[in-house]
Enzyme design. Sequence first.
Site, PDB file in Angstrom:
ATOM      1  N   ARG A   1      35.509   0.064  14.605  1.00  0.00           N
ATOM      2  CA  ARG A   1      35.016   1.155  15.559  1.00  0.00           C
ATOM      3  C   ARG A   1      33.768   1.730  15.298  1.00  0.00           C
ATOM      4  NH1 ARG A   1      36.178   2.110  20.895  1.00  0.00           N
ATOM      5  NH2 ARG A   1      36.914   4.342  21.188  1.00  0.00           N
TER       6      ARG A   1
ATOM      7  N   THR B   1      34.155  -3.451  28.480  1.00  0.00           N
ATOM      8  CA  THR B   1      35.128  -4.265  27.545  1.00  0.00           C
ATOM      9  C   THR B   1      35.217  -5.485  27.636  1.00  0.00           C
ATOM     10  OG1 THR B   1      35.783  -2.079  26.724  1.00  0.00           O
ATOM     11  CG2 THR B   1      36.853  -3.714  25.613  1.00  0.00           C
TER      12      THR B   1
ATOM     13  N   THR C   1      33.704  -4.077  22.423  1.00  0.00           N
ATOM     14  CA  THR C   1      33.346  -3.149  23.609  1.00  0.00           C
ATOM     15  C   THR C   1      31.778  -2.477  23.207  1.00  0.00           C
ATOM     16  OG1 THR C   1      33.902  -1.235  25.055  1.00  0.00           O
ATOM     17  CG2 THR C   1      34.258  -1.140  22.547  1.00  0.00           C
TER      18      THR C   1
ATOM     19  N   GLU D   1      29.987   4.785  22.886  1.00  0.00           N
ATOM     20  CA  GLU D   1      31.322   4.792  22.457  1.00  0.00           C
ATOM     21  C   GLU D   1      31.628   6.506  22.009  1.00  0.00           C
ATOM     22  OE1 GLU D   1      34.057   2.871  23.038  1.00  0.00           O
ATOM     23  OE2 GLU D   1      32.505   1.426  22.453  1.00  0.00           O
TER      24      GLU D   1
ATOM     25  N   ASP E   1      34.080   8.336  24.112  1.00  0.00           N
ATOM     26  CA  ASP E   1      35.522   8.344  24.074  1.00  0.00           C
ATOM     27  C   ASP E   1      36.244   9.457  23.378  1.00  0.00           C
ATOM     28  OD1 ASP E   1      35.749   5.944  25.483  1.00  0.00           O
ATOM     29  OD2 ASP E   1      36.365   4.508  23.993  1.00  0.00           O
TER      30      ASP E   1
ATOM     31  N   SER F   1      40.238   4.919  20.825  1.00  0.00           N
ATOM     32  CA  SER F   1      40.236   4.035  21.999  1.00  0.00           C
ATOM     33  C   SER F   1      41.591   3.887  22.575  1.00  0.00           C
ATOM     34  CB  SER F   1      39.863   2.852  20.912  1.00  0.00           C
ATOM     35  OG  SER F   1      39.712   1.722  21.832  1.00  0.00           O
ATOM     36  N   SER F   2      41.455   2.877  23.571  1.00  0.00           N
ATOM     37  CA  SER F   2      42.682   2.552  24.374  1.00  0.00           C
ATOM     38  C   SER F   2      42.823   0.850  24.141  1.00  0.00           C
ATOM     39  CB  SER F   2      42.534   2.703  25.661  1.00  0.00           C
ATOM     40  OG  SER F   2      42.403   3.796  26.048  1.00  0.00           O
TER      41      SER F   2
ATOM     42  N   GLY G   1      39.521  -2.759  30.268  1.00  0.00           N
ATOM     43  CA  GLY G   1      39.834  -1.952  31.379  1.00  0.00           C
ATOM     44  C   GLY G   1      39.861  -0.386  31.065  1.00  0.00           C
ATOM     45  N   GLY G   2      39.316   0.075  30.057  1.00  0.00           N
ATOM     46  CA  GLY G   2      39.387   1.549  29.545  1.00  0.00           C
ATOM     47  C   GLY G   2      40.875   1.959  29.385  1.00  0.00           C
TER      48      GLY G   2
END
Length: 593
Positions: A127, A414, A432, A451, A454, A478-479, A499-500
Amino acid sequence: MRVLLSLTFATALGGMAAAQQVADAVDPEMAHSGGFEAISAEVAAALGAKAAGQPVAANNWMVAAANPHAVSAGADVLRAGGTAADAMVAVQSVLGLVEPQSSGIGGGAFLVWHDGATGEITTLDGRETAPMAATPQLFQNDAGEPLKFWDAVVGGRSVGVPGTPALMQTAHEKWGTAEWADLFTAAAGLAEDGFAVSPRLAGLVARDADRLGRFPATAEYLLPGGEPIAVGTLLKNPSYANVMRRMAAEGAGVIYRGQIAQDIVSTVRGSEDNPGVLALRDLANYEVKQRPAVCAEFRGHEVCGMGPPSSGALTVGQILGMMNASAPGAPDDIQTWRRIGDASRLAFADRGRYMADSDFVPVPTKGLVDPDYLAQRAEVLNSETALESVAPGEPAWDHAVLWSDDDSIELPSTSHISIVDQYGNALSMTTTIENGFGSRLMSNGFFLNNELTDFSFRSHRNGVPIANRVEPGKRPRSSMSPTIVRKDGAPVLVVGSPGGSRIIGYTTQAIMAHIDWGMDVQQAVAMPHAVNRFGTYDFEEGTAAAEMAPQLEALGFKVNTRALTSGLHAISISAEGLLGGADPRREGIALGE
Ligand code: GLY
């Protein structure tokens, strides 16, 4: 209460009809192959299978991802005896070129790995990380109010330290067998010789031309002569070819130290209007973190994925865990969708309260997917109407900290890569740069992420801190939900999506479609979507899912019909072999042998 003929979608309508219905209704200009058949006969066959709603079958290996060039590069590596980790490096390096809006070496990624030799499952956290100079006020104005979303996204302020290059190298060091340098040949060659701009890339450039046009390097690349680049244009990227060759020769460290690192820092700090605070020391200190997989129980399976800083495995696991408290409902029963909708709302309430980077805030990871906790949360689902309100629960704690609810904004973007190799390894990686084209800043031929948006823009609510607030060195929640589903210790399904925050719903639905409703992977990824996160139930416009909206509204849900452009890529593994599926809403394919 029954739903017309609708929700047997792929089964009742036939896989081909369902896939075509989604492709036609959702994004017609992107549903066509965009000339990809020219790449090879096997790509043409894979595109044909996808259009016909059929999975791709194989015995030894399979790769599914968002672009045929990238999938072909991964297939070449697997065919030559490489592992899933090797193939991922080739796939990611090509994706960063041909699908630059979604992922790349300027971004971050999470990887879930099932090891064929040991049977162990683990994860890598690549990440992006907040610079050490970032403060909780990063996305606030002088009055302490949150910035407007686009004011935060575009420019250097939102750029975190990229993690994807380091993750590629770490995965290769741990699990690769191919020569590292060879894994960049496809990307370097395509960047130098050029690739045909796909319909999806051209469409997204045209839609975002104003923002992309603000930065000279980006405008020069994607808006030549001031016009959005057209479908089919041969796009060359010599700077990217150079970076690929340097990564091949010198390793991922070239992104974190030396000239490329200096270029990244000066692009971020020199960004007109909205400079960021990234520094060379932030890049030099970046670390990939290996973390235990987070697994939840569902119908005798272990559903394993990425724990904090992702909310993916916890939230997917919570929804499935609550659904597990009752027998599988039929997909054409509106009450099944009532339960899914409210289980999702309950899971998102816990997500907003408790989930963030667990290296900075205590997250009750075990408690959140504890079957007893989820069975107790699911008790309120035993009615016939929607819940009037939902609130976070009280999972078992290590540390009792009461966080405030968060308000992070996440938009769809993403890319997802699923790979199974001939050695029994399975890899699920979601990757992403956050928003489409990230911060819109380019350096050395690749996009820099946004990022950091987020994180929650607010740091406190009524004086109580928010778990996912910005802090120096922290990773934004994150998702992303790269998932490997296992039965008796063996992988049976590899799946994930862009897709967020809807990633969570897309991935959960695909798992249920496969396990509860017996769909093959192509049917499961093509199935029209119904997704609930924060109360409003979203239905995929132009599909059979939208027919449910009035009935669920009558049960008490707020409803909305809209495009739901998932990008699911899935591989199922059984005694009969491998089946691969690619989302008809995007340009990807599955290839295997
Ligand atoms: N930026 C998308 C996610 O991490 O969920």
